[in-house]
Every structure is written in structure tokens, then in C-alpha cells.
Design a protein around this motif. Structure first.
Motif, PDB file in Angstrom:
ATOM      1  N   LEU A 133       0.809  -1.255  -0.086  1.00  0.00           N
ATOM      2  CA  LEU A 133       0.078  -0.045   0.144  1.00  0.00           C
ATOM      3  C   LEU A 133       0.813   1.370   0.114  1.00  0.00           C
ATOM      4  O   LEU A 133       0.600   2.358  -0.505  1.00  0.00           O
ATOM      5  CB  LEU A 133      -0.770   0.020   1.172  1.00  0.00           C
ATOM      6  CG  LEU A 133      -2.015  -1.135   1.051  1.00  0.00           C
ATOM      7  CD1 LEU A 133      -3.019  -1.237   2.576  1.00  0.00           C
ATOM      8  CD2 LEU A 133      -3.133  -0.689  -0.035  1.00  0.00           C
ATOM      9  N   GLN A 134       2.081   1.182   0.702  1.00  0.00           N
ATOM     10  CA  GLN A 134       2.896   2.427   0.726  1.00  0.00           C
ATOM     11  C   GLN A 134       3.547   2.493  -0.668  1.00  0.00           C
ATOM     12  O   GLN A 134       3.763   3.882  -1.029  1.00  0.00           O
ATOM     13  CB  GLN A 134       3.907   2.242   1.741  1.00  0.00           C
ATOM     14  CG  GLN A 134       4.938   3.348   2.019  1.00  0.00           C
ATOM     15  CD  GLN A 134       5.741   3.152   3.142  1.00  0.00           C
ATOM     16  OE1 GLN A 134       5.423   2.997   4.397  1.00  0.00           O
ATOM     17  NE2 GLN A 134       7.071   3.176   3.084  1.00  0.00           N
ATOM     18  N   ILE A 135       3.946   1.519  -1.421  1.00  0.00           N
ATOM     19  CA  ILE A 135       4.536   1.774  -2.837  1.00  0.00           C
ATOM     20  C   ILE A 135       3.626   2.268  -3.537  1.00  0.00           C
ATOM     21  O   ILE A 135       3.816   3.098  -4.263  1.00  0.00           O
ATOM     22  CB  ILE A 135       4.968   0.216  -3.147  1.00  0.00           C
ATOM     23  CG1 ILE A 135       6.294  -0.123  -2.550  1.00  0.00           C
ATOM     24  CG2 ILE A 135       5.439   0.408  -4.500  1.00  0.00           C
ATOM     25  CD1 ILE A 135       6.796  -1.562  -2.661  1.00  0.00           C
ATOM     26  N   ALA A 136       2.411   1.624  -3.630  1.00  0.00           N
ATOM     27  CA  ALA A 136       1.249   1.939  -4.418  1.00  0.00           C
ATOM     28  C   ALA A 136       0.743   3.442  -4.126  1.00  0.00           C
ATOM     29  O   ALA A 136       0.692   4.331  -5.111  1.00  0.00           O
ATOM     30  CB  ALA A 136      -0.080   1.237  -4.276  1.00  0.00           C
ATOM     31  N   ASP A 137       0.685   3.992  -2.818  1.00  0.00           N
ATOM     32  CA  ASP A 137       0.423   5.246  -2.647  1.00  0.00           C
ATOM     33  C   ASP A 137       1.674   6.322  -2.836  1.00  0.00           C
ATOM     34  O   ASP A 137       1.237   7.433  -3.562  1.00  0.00           O
ATOM     35  CB  ASP A 137       0.129   5.491  -0.921  1.00  0.00           C
ATOM     36  CG  ASP A 137      -0.181   6.863  -0.690  1.00  0.00           C
ATOM     37  OD1 ASP A 137      -1.360   7.224  -1.114  1.00  0.00           O
ATOM     38  OD2 ASP A 137       0.394   7.323   0.346  1.00  0.00           O
ATOM     39  N   HIS A 138       2.628   6.145  -2.490  1.00  0.00           N
ATOM     40  CA  HIS A 138       4.093   6.915  -2.966  1.00  0.00           C
ATOM     41  C   HIS A 138       4.102   7.118  -4.502  1.00  0.00           C
ATOM     42  O   HIS A 138       4.263   7.963  -4.847  1.00  0.00           O
ATOM     43  CB  HIS A 138       5.376   6.156  -2.379  1.00  0.00           C
ATOM     44  CG  HIS A 138       6.466   7.100  -2.488  1.00  0.00           C
ATOM     45  ND1 HIS A 138       7.283   6.820  -3.417  1.00  0.00           N
ATOM     46  CD2 HIS A 138       6.853   8.054  -1.786  1.00  0.00           C
ATOM     47  CE1 HIS A 138       8.260   7.644  -3.513  1.00  0.00           C
ATOM     48  NE2 HIS A 138       7.930   8.524  -2.674  1.00  0.00           N
ATOM     49  N   THR A 139       4.147   5.814  -5.167  1.00  0.00           N
ATOM     50  CA  THR A 139       4.228   5.996  -6.470  1.00  0.00           C
ATOM     51  C   THR A 139       3.118   6.951  -7.164  1.00  0.00           C
ATOM     52  O   THR A 139       3.334   7.866  -7.949  1.00  0.00           O
ATOM     53  CB  THR A 139       4.407   4.792  -7.151  1.00  0.00           C
ATOM     54  OG1 THR A 139       5.324   4.184  -6.561  1.00  0.00           O
ATOM     55  CG2 THR A 139       4.588   4.783  -8.646  1.00  0.00           C
ATOM     56  N   SER A 140       1.838   6.709  -6.800  1.00  0.00           N
ATOM     57  CA  SER A 140       0.925   7.588  -7.577  1.00  0.00           C
ATOM     58  C   SER A 140       0.933   8.718  -7.210  1.00  0.00           C
ATOM     59  O   SER A 140       0.580   9.722  -8.271  1.00  0.00           O
ATOM     60  CB  SER A 140      -0.566   6.848  -7.039  1.00  0.00           C
ATOM     61  OG  SER A 140      -0.874   6.968  -5.893  1.00  0.00           O
ATOM     62  N   TYR A 141       1.196   9.182  -6.045  1.00  0.00           N
ATOM     63  CA  TYR A 141       1.359  10.570  -5.578  1.00  0.00           C
ATOM     64  C   TYR A 141       2.346  11.281  -6.556  1.00  0.00           C
ATOM     65  O   TYR A 141       2.092  12.330  -7.351  1.00  0.00           O
ATOM     66  CB  TYR A 141       1.825  10.835  -4.192  1.00  0.00           C
ATOM     67  CG  TYR A 141       2.026  12.185  -3.751  1.00  0.00           C
ATOM     68  CD1 TYR A 141       1.134  12.875  -3.184  1.00  0.00           C
ATOM     69  CD2 TYR A 141       3.392  12.519  -3.875  1.00  0.00           C
ATOM     70  CE1 TYR A 141       1.379  14.244  -2.891  1.00  0.00           C
ATOM     71  CE2 TYR A 141       3.748  13.804  -3.303  1.00  0.00           C
ATOM     72  CZ  TYR A 141       2.708  14.625  -2.937  1.00  0.00           C
ATOM     73  OH  TYR A 141       3.103  15.964  -2.425  1.00  0.00           O
ATOM     74  N   HIS A 142       3.651  10.565  -6.760  1.00  0.00           N
ATOM     75  CA  HIS A 142       4.340  11.203  -7.647  1.00  0.00           C
ATOM     76  C   HIS A 142       4.059  11.191  -9.207  1.00  0.00           C
ATOM     77  O   HIS A 142       4.646  12.214  -9.791  1.00  0.00           O
ATOM     78  CB  HIS A 142       5.936  10.800  -7.434  1.00  0.00           C
ATOM     79  CG  HIS A 142       6.251  11.027  -5.888  1.00  0.00           C
ATOM     80  ND1 HIS A 142       6.536  12.449  -5.636  1.00  0.00           N
ATOM     81  CD2 HIS A 142       6.770  10.278  -4.810  1.00  0.00           C
ATOM     82  CE1 HIS A 142       6.932  12.362  -4.398  1.00  0.00           C
ATOM     83  NE2 HIS A 142       7.088  11.152  -3.794  1.00  0.00           N
ATOM     84  N   ILE A 143       3.456  10.239  -9.309  1.00  0.00           N
ATOM     85  CA  ILE A 143       3.020  10.041 -10.809  1.00  0.00           C
ATOM     86  C   ILE A 143       2.052  11.283 -11.312  1.00  0.00           C
ATOM     87  O   ILE A 143       2.219  11.980 -12.169  1.00  0.00           O
ATOM     88  CB  ILE A 143       2.136   8.601 -11.266  1.00  0.00           C
ATOM     89  CG1 ILE A 143       3.283   7.729 -11.223  1.00  0.00           C
ATOM     90  CG2 ILE A 143       1.490   8.786 -12.400  1.00  0.00           C
ATOM     91  CD1 ILE A 143       2.907   6.370 -11.195  1.00  0.00           C
ATOM     92  N   SER A 144       1.370  11.777 -10.020  1.00  0.00           N
ATOM     93  CA  SER A 144       0.072  12.883 -10.414  1.00  0.00           C
ATOM     94  C   SER A 144       1.196  14.167 -10.432  1.00  0.00           C
ATOM     95  O   SER A 144       0.754  14.937 -11.242  1.00  0.00           O
ATOM     96  CB  SER A 144      -0.564  13.005  -9.025  1.00  0.00           C
ATOM     97  OG  SER A 144      -1.321  11.905  -8.919  1.00  0.00           O
TER      98      SER A 144
END
Length: 157
Positions: A133-144
Motif C-alpha cells: 500500500l505504501q509503494i502504491a500510494d507513494h508512486t501514485s502521488y509522484h505520478i500525479s
């Protein structure tokens, strides 16, 4: 594996790869001109290259934490963010993207094979589920952020 567990695993894998409501990194970078990788003209604190490298370093760190009790994380924040605004060359760019893909697939294999709820023995309450969940959250934040920069550069769809 119970059907409920399988549903959770499959949904989180979809989230990690950028599915459903999240755009994946490949789609966010699709068509990005090479000269725009290090562009900081939009007056935001990071270039796209710095965000990509930050995603790479952070994801690698989380994967290694899950795999290796002796892993030493980079120093926060200095070693999680590259100082260079642009990659040294096309190879550095391609290598970073390849490592992101390879590390993600390695994490996904681990996530599919291990007990996702069991605490990581050398951690402080972390589990594979929490790390996923941390990987997904962190990556999606920076993709945005990457998408915002691309829109400000006027080079996104």
C-alpha cells in the motif's frame, strides 16, 4: 488461497501496476520528449527526472527492506532525491525505468507468494500488505506530480 484473499491480492497488484483509477508510470511518461525530463522551467521543486529517480530509489528501498534484514536505507531526504535535474543520458533514463519495472515485478512476486499479513521480522509492525500500500500510494502521488509538470510543459495528451 481463499477467494477473499485472492481478491485483495489481485486488486493491490492492479493498484501497484497502475490500474483502475490510477494511471501507471509508463502511461504518465508516454510521449515525454527527452528534453523535458530535466526541465524545471515550470518553477516546481522537482523535474520529472528527479521524480522518476525518487520513485526508483524509494521503491527499491521498500523492496530491499522486505527482502533483507541487513538492508540499510538511504539517508533521508538527501539520498532519496537526485541533485541533478536531468539524467546523464538516455541510458540512465532507460536504466531507471527498467529498475522500477524489475523491482516492482519482484515485489509483486513476493506479494503473491508470501503471507501478506505477517509482520516483517526485522521491522516495526510492517507487513507486505503495508509495504504494498505504501509503494502504491507513494508512486501514485509522484505520478500525479509528473502529470502536472507535463501539463504545465504543455506536452501531455
Amino acid at each position: 488461497m481463499s477467494s477473499e484473499h485472492e481478491i485483495i491480492v489481485n486488486e493491490i497488484i492492479k493498484l501497484l501496476r497502475g490500474g483502475s483509477t490510477h494511471i501507471g508510470l509508463k502511461d504518465a511518461l508516454d510521449g515525454l520528449p527527452a528534453h523535458a525530463r530535466g526541465d524545471k522551467s515550470v518553477k516546481l521543486p522537482y523535474s520529472i527526472w528527479q521524480l522518476v529517480e525518487h520513485i526508483r530509489i524509494s521503491q527499491w528501498d521498500m523492496l530491499q527492506f522486505c527482502l533483507d534484514a541487513n538492508h540499510k536505507s538511504p539517508k533521508w531526504p538527501d539520498e532519496y532525491w537526485p541533485k541533478e535535474a536531468a539524467p546523464a543520458d538516455d541510458k540512465a533514463w532507460e536504466d531507471a525505468l527498467k529498475q522500477i519495472d524489475d523491482d516492482l515485478e519482484q515485489f509483486i512476486r513476493l506479494f503473491q507468494e508470501e503471507d501478506i499479513y505477517k509482520e516483517i521480522p526485522h521491522g516495526n509492525g510492517q507487513s507486505l500488505l503495508r509495504e504494498a500500500l505504501q509503494i502504491a500510494d507513494h508512486t501514485s502521488y509522484h505520478i500525479s506530480e509528473i502529470i502536472v509538470i507535463r501539463r504545465l510543459q504543455d506536452n501531455y495528451r
